[in-house]
Design a protein around this motif. Structure first.
Motif, PDB file in Angstrom:
ATOM      1  N   GLN A   1     -45.587   0.081  73.786  1.00 43.74           N
ATOM      2  CA  GLN A   1     -46.503   1.050  74.367  1.00 43.74           C
ATOM      3  C   GLN A   1     -45.383   2.312  74.860  1.00 43.74           C
ATOM      4  O   GLN A   1     -44.947   2.008  76.471  1.00 43.74           O
ATOM      5  CB  GLN A   1     -47.509   0.991  75.075  1.00 43.74           C
ATOM      6  CG  GLN A   1     -48.165   2.098  75.596  1.00 43.74           C
ATOM      7  CD  GLN A   1     -49.424   1.833  76.538  1.00 43.74           C
ATOM      8  OE1 GLN A   1     -49.996   0.275  76.675  1.00 43.74           O
ATOM      9  NE2 GLN A   1     -50.010   2.566  77.173  1.00 43.74           N
ATOM     10  N   SER A   2     -45.094   3.180  74.240  1.00 46.28           N
ATOM     11  CA  SER A   2     -44.177   4.340  74.716  1.00 46.28           C
ATOM     12  C   SER A   2     -43.019   4.057  75.553  1.00 46.28           C
ATOM     13  O   SER A   2     -42.691   4.638  76.423  1.00 46.28           O
ATOM     14  CB  SER A   2     -44.950   5.175  75.846  1.00 46.28           C
ATOM     15  OG  SER A   2     -45.446   4.475  76.826  1.00 46.28           O
ATOM     16  N   GLY A   3     -42.409   2.940  75.343  1.00 46.77           N
ATOM     17  CA  GLY A   3     -41.011   2.442  75.871  1.00 46.77           C
ATOM     18  C   GLY A   3     -41.131   2.024  77.342  1.00 46.77           C
ATOM     19  O   GLY A   3     -40.301   1.099  77.859  1.00 46.77           O
ATOM     20  N   LYS A   4     -42.342   2.049  78.042  1.00 47.32           N
ATOM     21  CA  LYS A   4     -42.465   1.860  79.382  1.00 47.32           C
ATOM     22  C   LYS A   4     -43.244   0.338  79.444  1.00 47.32           C
ATOM     23  O   LYS A   4     -42.896  -0.513  80.264  1.00 47.32           O
ATOM     24  CB  LYS A   4     -43.439   2.718  80.033  1.00 47.32           C
ATOM     25  CG  LYS A   4     -43.915   2.259  81.416  1.00 47.32           C
ATOM     26  CD  LYS A   4     -44.889   3.169  82.099  1.00 47.32           C
ATOM     27  CE  LYS A   4     -45.379   2.716  83.152  1.00 47.32           C
ATOM     28  NZ  LYS A   4     -46.779   3.350  83.894  1.00 47.32           N
ATOM     29  N   ARG A   5     -44.091   0.015  78.459  1.00 47.76           N
ATOM     30  CA  ARG A   5     -44.969  -1.068  78.598  1.00 47.76           C
ATOM     31  C   ARG A   5     -44.749  -1.967  77.189  1.00 47.76           C
ATOM     32  O   ARG A   5     -44.830  -1.196  76.091  1.00 47.76           O
ATOM     33  CB  ARG A   5     -46.569  -0.911  79.114  1.00 47.76           C
ATOM     34  CG  ARG A   5     -47.153  -2.040  79.035  1.00 47.76           C
ATOM     35  CD  ARG A   5     -48.575  -1.356  79.435  1.00 47.76           C
ATOM     36  NE  ARG A   5     -48.735  -1.330  80.855  1.00 47.76           N
ATOM     37  CZ  ARG A   5     -49.564  -1.206  81.464  1.00 47.76           C
ATOM     38  NH1 ARG A   5     -50.701  -0.758  81.130  1.00 47.76           N
ATOM     39  NH2 ARG A   5     -49.358  -1.153  83.031  1.00 47.76           N
TER      40      ARG A   5
ATOM     41  N   ASP B   1     -55.953 -12.950  74.881  1.00 42.58           N
ATOM     42  CA  ASP B   1     -55.776 -11.841  75.703  1.00 42.58           C
ATOM     43  C   ASP B   1     -54.475 -11.053  75.731  1.00 42.58           C
ATOM     44  O   ASP B   1     -53.589 -11.644  75.101  1.00 42.58           O
ATOM     45  CB  ASP B   1     -56.073 -12.106  77.125  1.00 42.58           C
ATOM     46  CG  ASP B   1     -57.473 -12.343  77.466  1.00 42.58           C
ATOM     47  OD1 ASP B   1     -58.385 -11.752  76.704  1.00 42.58           O
ATOM     48  OD2 ASP B   1     -57.802 -13.105  78.633  1.00 42.58           O
ATOM     49  N   PHE B   2     -54.414  -9.982  76.003  1.00 44.98           N
ATOM     50  CA  PHE B   2     -53.218  -8.876  75.941  1.00 44.98           C
ATOM     51  C   PHE B   2     -52.867  -8.900  77.054  1.00 44.98           C
ATOM     52  O   PHE B   2     -53.491  -8.350  78.056  1.00 44.98           O
ATOM     53  CB  PHE B   2     -53.436  -7.676  75.457  1.00 44.98           C
ATOM     54  CG  PHE B   2     -53.993  -7.831  73.906  1.00 44.98           C
ATOM     55  CD1 PHE B   2     -52.977  -7.612  72.882  1.00 44.98           C
ATOM     56  CD2 PHE B   2     -55.326  -8.080  73.593  1.00 44.98           C
ATOM     57  CE1 PHE B   2     -53.462  -7.832  71.355  1.00 44.98           C
ATOM     58  CE2 PHE B   2     -55.723  -8.256  72.070  1.00 44.98           C
ATOM     59  CZ  PHE B   2     -54.729  -8.162  71.322  1.00 44.98           C
ATOM     60  N   THR B   3     -51.493  -9.309  77.463  1.00 46.92           N
ATOM     61  CA  THR B   3     -50.776  -9.253  78.841  1.00 46.92           C
ATOM     62  C   THR B   3     -49.861  -7.932  78.964  1.00 46.92           C
ATOM     63  O   THR B   3     -48.873  -8.077  78.111  1.00 46.92           O
ATOM     64  CB  THR B   3     -50.009 -10.542  79.157  1.00 46.92           C
ATOM     65  OG1 THR B   3     -51.031 -11.545  79.357  1.00 46.92           O
ATOM     66  CG2 THR B   3     -49.551 -10.365  80.664  1.00 46.92           C
ATOM     67  N   PRO B   4     -49.990  -7.118  79.715  1.00 44.96           N
ATOM     68  CA  PRO B   4     -48.873  -5.993  80.090  1.00 44.96           C
ATOM     69  C   PRO B   4     -47.657  -6.297  80.679  1.00 44.96           C
ATOM     70  O   PRO B   4     -47.664  -7.230  81.647  1.00 44.96           O
ATOM     71  CB  PRO B   4     -49.549  -5.137  80.740  1.00 44.96           C
ATOM     72  CG  PRO B   4     -50.611  -5.772  81.855  1.00 44.96           C
ATOM     73  CD  PRO B   4     -51.116  -6.936  80.813  1.00 44.96           C
ATOM     74  N   TYR B   5     -46.577  -6.001  80.196  1.00 43.14           N
ATOM     75  CA  TYR B   5     -45.084  -6.194  80.752  1.00 43.14           C
ATOM     76  C   TYR B   5     -44.652  -4.775  81.083  1.00 43.14           C
ATOM     77  O   TYR B   5     -44.416  -4.090  80.207  1.00 43.14           O
ATOM     78  CB  TYR B   5     -44.291  -7.056  79.964  1.00 43.14           C
ATOM     79  CG  TYR B   5     -44.570  -8.517  79.962  1.00 43.14           C
ATOM     80  CD1 TYR B   5     -44.080  -9.357  80.862  1.00 43.14           C
ATOM     81  CD2 TYR B   5     -45.759  -9.013  79.327  1.00 43.14           C
ATOM     82  CE1 TYR B   5     -44.318 -10.926  80.939  1.00 43.14           C
ATOM     83  CE2 TYR B   5     -45.989 -10.360  79.157  1.00 43.14           C
ATOM     84  CZ  TYR B   5     -45.127 -11.123  80.237  1.00 43.14           C
ATOM     85  OH  TYR B   5     -45.692 -12.475  80.193  1.00 43.14           O
ATOM     86  N   ASP B   6     -44.461  -4.484  82.347  1.00 48.88           N
ATOM     87  CA  ASP B   6     -43.970  -3.185  82.664  1.00 48.88           C
ATOM     88  C   ASP B   6     -42.287  -3.300  83.072  1.00 48.88           C
ATOM     89  O   ASP B   6     -42.081  -4.468  83.808  1.00 48.88           O
ATOM     90  CB  ASP B   6     -44.706  -2.583  83.664  1.00 48.88           C
ATOM     91  CG  ASP B   6     -45.944  -2.026  83.264  1.00 48.88           C
ATOM     92  OD1 ASP B   6     -46.099  -1.672  82.123  1.00 48.88           O
ATOM     93  OD2 ASP B   6     -47.004  -2.439  83.946  1.00 48.88           O
ATOM     94  N   LYS B   7     -41.499  -2.469  83.191  1.00 46.88           N
ATOM     95  CA  LYS B   7     -40.186  -2.440  83.689  1.00 46.88           C
ATOM     96  C   LYS B   7     -40.290  -2.238  85.196  1.00 46.88           C
ATOM     97  O   LYS B   7     -41.115  -1.697  85.720  1.00 46.88           O
ATOM     98  CB  LYS B   7     -39.516  -1.267  83.281  1.00 46.88           C
ATOM     99  CG  LYS B   7     -39.171  -1.141  81.631  1.00 46.88           C
ATOM    100  CD  LYS B   7     -38.225   0.016  81.152  1.00 46.88           C
ATOM    101  CE  LYS B   7     -38.150   0.210  79.919  1.00 46.88           C
ATOM    102  NZ  LYS B   7     -36.888   1.233  79.501  1.00 46.88           N
ATOM    103  N   VAL B   8     -39.094  -3.078  85.623  1.00 48.32           N
ATOM    104  CA  VAL B   8     -39.132  -3.330  87.254  1.00 48.32           C
ATOM    105  C   VAL B   8     -38.322  -1.986  87.461  1.00 48.32           C
ATOM    106  O   VAL B   8     -37.249  -1.728  86.752  1.00 48.32           O
ATOM    107  CB  VAL B   8     -38.290  -4.353  87.499  1.00 48.32           C
ATOM    108  CG1 VAL B   8     -38.046  -4.583  88.962  1.00 48.32           C
ATOM    109  CG2 VAL B   8     -39.005  -5.640  86.984  1.00 48.32           C
TER     110      VAL B   8
END
Length: 121
Positions: free
Chosen positions: A57-61, A113-120
């Motif tokens: 999703q848009s490079g961020k997530r 389920d869907f787990t979001p992973y975001d950049k630190v």
């Protein structure tokens, strides 16, 4: 019940954790899993292995999901065929795969389920 429109979405998938490839979730923090994700802003799917499917999703997530239970037909480089109802992809929605060079899809599997992973930062 979600929308009445049934659409099949078939996208070529790419294995992400092969030799010489880095972990796409490295330097990312997992968030709280959700039941559904909005399809409008997603790229993917990418089949990593028999238990991991990623949507970007848009490079961020990055959203991580996989099959409920076993799904022996889920392999990198296969095409994922997803049954989509409305504009969201949800837990227990069904998908199948088609191997390269084949025309007959596998049996159905279901999403977890869907787990979001975001950049630190």
């Amino acid at each position: 019940m979600r929308g009445a429109v049934l659409a099949a979405v078939a996208l070529m998938t790419v294995g992400m954790l092969g030799a010489g490839k880095s972990d796409p979730l490295e330097s990312r923090v997992a968030g709280t899993p959700v039941r559904c994700i909005d399809l409008q802003q997603l790229n993917g799917p990418e089949i990593v292995d028999s238990q991991t499917i990623l949507y970007r999703q848009s490079g961020k997530r990055i959203w991580k999901t996989g099959p409920v239970g076993e799904c022996p037909s889920l392999r990198p480089f296969d095409t994922l065929i997803v049954d989509v109802y409305g504009g969201q992809l949800c837990r227990n929605d069904r998908f199948r795969t088609v191997s390269v060079g084949m025309s007959i899809p596998s049996g159905y599997c279901r999403f977890r389920d869907f787990t979001p992973y975001d950049k630190v930062k």
